[in-house]
Design an enzyme around this catalytic site. Structure first.
Site, short mmCIF file in Angstrom:
data_model
loop_
_atom_site.label_atom_id
_atom_site.label_comp_id
_atom_site.label_asym_id
_atom_site.label_seq_id
_atom_site.Cartn_x
_atom_site.Cartn_y
_atom_site.Cartn_z
N ASP A 1 -40.15 -0.63 11.22
CA ASP A 1 -39.88 -1.55 10.11
C ASP A 1 -39.05 -2.73 10.61
O ASP A 1 -38.34 -2.60 11.60
CB ASP A 1 -39.05 -0.83 9.02
CG ASP A 1 -39.87 0.16 8.20
OD1 ASP A 1 -41.06 0.34 8.49
OD2 ASP A 1 -39.28 0.76 7.28
N ARG B 1 -47.77 -5.08 11.10
CA ARG B 1 -47.69 -4.98 9.63
C ARG B 1 -47.08 -6.28 9.09
O ARG B 1 -45.94 -6.61 9.41
CB ARG B 1 -46.80 -3.80 9.23
CG ARG B 1 -46.55 -3.77 7.71
CD ARG B 1 -45.40 -2.89 7.33
NE ARG B 1 -45.69 -1.50 7.59
CZ ARG B 1 -44.74 -0.59 7.78
NH1 ARG B 1 -43.48 -0.93 7.75
NH2 ARG B 1 -45.07 0.66 8.02
N GLY C 1 -41.15 -9.62 3.12
CA GLY C 1 -39.75 -9.52 3.54
C GLY C 1 -38.88 -9.13 2.36
O GLY C 1 -38.90 -9.80 1.34
C1 LIG Z 1 -46.29 -0.68 3.37
C2 LIG Z 1 -45.13 -1.61 3.22
C3 LIG Z 1 -44.18 -1.67 4.22
C4 LIG Z 1 -43.11 -2.55 4.13
N1 LIG Z 1 -42.23 -2.67 5.17
C5 LIG Z 1 -41.27 -3.64 5.12
C6 LIG Z 1 -40.45 -3.92 6.25
O1 LIG Z 1 -40.56 -3.31 7.32
N2 LIG Z 1 -39.51 -4.89 6.12
C7 LIG Z 1 -39.36 -5.62 4.96
O2 LIG Z 1 -38.50 -6.51 4.92
N3 LIG Z 1 -40.12 -5.36 3.88
C8 LIG Z 1 -41.06 -4.41 3.93
N4 LIG Z 1 -41.86 -4.19 2.83
C9 LIG Z 1 -41.52 -4.83 1.53
C10 LIG Z 1 -42.11 -6.24 1.43
O3 LIG Z 1 -41.41 -7.10 2.27
C11 LIG Z 1 -42.02 -6.78 -0.01
O4 LIG Z 1 -40.67 -6.83 -0.36
C12 LIG Z 1 -42.78 -5.96 -1.03
O5 LIG Z 1 -43.99 -5.51 -0.53
C13 LIG Z 1 -43.09 -6.84 -2.27
O6 LIG Z 1 -43.84 -7.96 -1.91
P1 LIG Z 1 -45.38 -8.15 -2.32
O7 LIG Z 1 -46.09 -8.72 -1.15
O8 LIG Z 1 -45.94 -6.90 -2.84
O9 LIG Z 1 -45.40 -9.28 -3.42
P2 LIG Z 1 -44.38 -9.83 -4.51
O10 LIG Z 1 -44.17 -11.28 -4.19
O11 LIG Z 1 -43.20 -8.94 -4.69
O12 LIG Z 1 -45.26 -9.72 -5.82
C14 LIG Z 1 -46.44 -10.51 -5.94
C15 LIG Z 1 -47.35 -9.90 -6.97
O13 LIG Z 1 -47.76 -8.58 -6.56
C16 LIG Z 1 -47.84 -7.70 -7.69
N5 LIG Z 1 -46.78 -6.68 -7.58
C17 LIG Z 1 -45.76 -6.67 -6.70
N6 LIG Z 1 -44.98 -5.56 -6.89
C18 LIG Z 1 -45.52 -4.90 -7.91
C19 LIG Z 1 -45.19 -3.70 -8.61
N7 LIG Z 1 -44.10 -2.97 -8.26
N8 LIG Z 1 -45.96 -3.30 -9.61
C20 LIG Z 1 -47.06 -4.03 -9.98
N9 LIG Z 1 -47.42 -5.18 -9.37
C21 LIG Z 1 -46.68 -5.61 -8.37
C22 LIG Z 1 -47.59 -8.59 -8.89
O14 LIG Z 1 -48.81 -9.10 -9.34
C23 LIG Z 1 -46.72 -9.69 -8.33
O15 LIG Z 1 -46.74 -10.88 -9.09
C24 LIG Z 1 -42.96 -3.35 2.95
C25 LIG Z 1 -43.93 -3.30 1.95
C26 LIG Z 1 -45.02 -2.47 2.09
C27 LIG Z 1 -46.07 -2.48 1.02
#
Ligand SMILES: Cc1cc2nc3c(=O)[nH]c(=O)nc-3n(C[C@H](O)[C@H](O)[C@H](O)COP(=O)(O)OP(=O)(O)OC[C@H]3O[C@@H](n4cnc5c(N)ncnc54)[C@H](O)[C@@H]3O)c2cc1C
Length: 316
Positions: free
Chosen positions: A142, A192, A196
């Site tokens: 991560d 991945r 963030g």
């Molecule tokens: C498998 C995985 C591993 C990760 N590893 C890391 C890491 O190593 N380091 C790190 O900093 N971050 C990590 N993250 C977290 C990531 O950085 C984001 O904070 C998180 O994924 C939310 O961003 P998003 O791209 O889903 O979009 P966002 O900008 O949060 O949301 C965009 C849109 O996605 C949909 N959405 C988002 N969340 C939800 C929800 N809970 N329920 C319903 N719809 C939703 C909605 O339509 C929303 O408008 C990881 C995420 C995933 C999925």
């Protein structure tokens, strides 16, 4: 405002202690965390695999302060991998590891991680890679606070020399993300891409969501056009749509990249993508130290807290 408050609370130790014992909190945890014990993680893995989903399991815990805690993290991952193997679930599984849980920041001086601490994290991560490799699983590292990015990338490069399948996360909201993707989009490297989840100053990160989204698209373009193995970790419908278009444009078949989503988030979309033939991996966190993880999830989408507020307020 609620989002910023939840981000601040994610680092608050007295609140962590209070919430850990509040009965009303269990409902909120259960949605995003598989459970506190390794059996819970294996149970969730079994259910997800039966539904055609791939898994990456995360033993919760970060920023450990004592070498003994880092050793305990290693032992927990080793135990998890043995149990996954016994359950016939290890082949093709992945474990997600935070270097701060392996000692990366012990001795942190505020400017750069001590090389000794970095070596400790490397040594511990190597043991987890050995355990994963022996049962046909992989490890993904991560990405955490922006100040640890260089240290993390250098540890991953060393891990990859012995275990080429070791993956790493790139945070699109960091200004250097696209450059990192160009460096990593080679030779089947598993990358991945995430938006963030950690706060960072505007000198190193895009301040606005829109800029971070545009950066995510630029990074996807680089990864999907490159020779690596992109792991597109997002729940964002727009990003998923663009990813599918880029797969067609770059003539990538469904086995040459995967989508990743968090446990409990958009399960319907996870199934829809599986039905379309895509590889979808679910990030399954488990363990007692769920507090920081849970608060980061709620900060991303404070609306998800609303259905649980009544039970939290009335908790005994
Ligand atoms: C498998 C995985 C591993 C990760 N590893 C890391 C890491 O190593 N380091 C790190 O900093 N971050 C990590 N993250 C977290 C990531 O950085 C984001 O904070 C998180 O994924 C939310 O961003 P998003 O791209 O889903 O979009 P966002 O900008 O949060 O949301 C965009 C849109 O996605 C949909 N959405 C988002 N969340 C939800 C929800 N809970 N329920 C319903 N719809 C939703 C909605 O339509 C929303 O408008 C990881 C995420 C995933 C999925």
């Amino acid at each position: 405002m609620l989002r910023r408050m939840l981000q601040e609370l994610s680092r608050c130790t007295w609140m962590a202690r209070t919430l850990r014992t509040a009965p009303g909190v269990r409902g909120v945890i259960g949605r995003y965390v598989a459970g506190e014990h390794v059996e819970d993680a294996v149970g969730a893995a079994r259910r997800l695999r039966a539904a055609g989903l791939l898994i990456t399991l995360d033993y919760l815990g970060e920023d450990v302060r004592q070498p003994s805690e880092a050793l305990r993290t290693v032992a927990c991952y080793q135990d998890l991998l043995v149990r996954l193997d016994e359950a016939g679930l290890a082949r093709g599984a992945d474990v997600s590891v935070k270097l701060s849980a392996l000692g990366q920041r012990i001795g942190w001086d505020g400017v750069r991680p001590e090389r000794d601490a970095e070596l400790m994290a490397l040594e511990h991560a190597t043991r987890i890679c050995e355990a994963a490799n022996s049962v046909g699983a992989t490890v993904t590292v991560d990405m955490e606070e922006h100040g640890t990015v260089d240290s993390t990338l250098s540890v991953v490069a060393e891990l990859r020399a012995g275990f080429p399948a070791t993956g790493v996360a790139v945070q699109a909201r960091l200004r250097r993300a696209e450059e990192q993707c160009r460096d990593l989009a080679v030779g089947k490297v598993r990358v991945r891409l995430v938006k963030g989840a950690y706060g960072a100053p505007t000198s190193v990160a895009y301040a606005r969501g829109r800029e971070a989204d545009t950066s995510y698209v630029r990074c996807m373009r680089v990864l999907m056009a490159g020779d690596g193995y992109p792991m597109l970790a997002t729940h964002d419908p727009r990003m998923i749509e663009i990813a599918s278009a880029l797969a067609v444009l770059n003539e990538r078949d469904e086995n040459s990249f995967e989508y990743q989503m968090l446990y409990g988030v958009r399960p319907g979309e996870q199934s829809r993508l599986v039905d379309l033939g895509a590889r979808v991996r679910v990030y399954v966190p488990y363990g007692e130290d769920w507090y920081g993880y849970l608060l980061r999830r709620l900060a991303e989408r404070p609306a998800n807290l609303r259905p649980h507020l009544r039970s939290l307020v009335t908790a005994g």
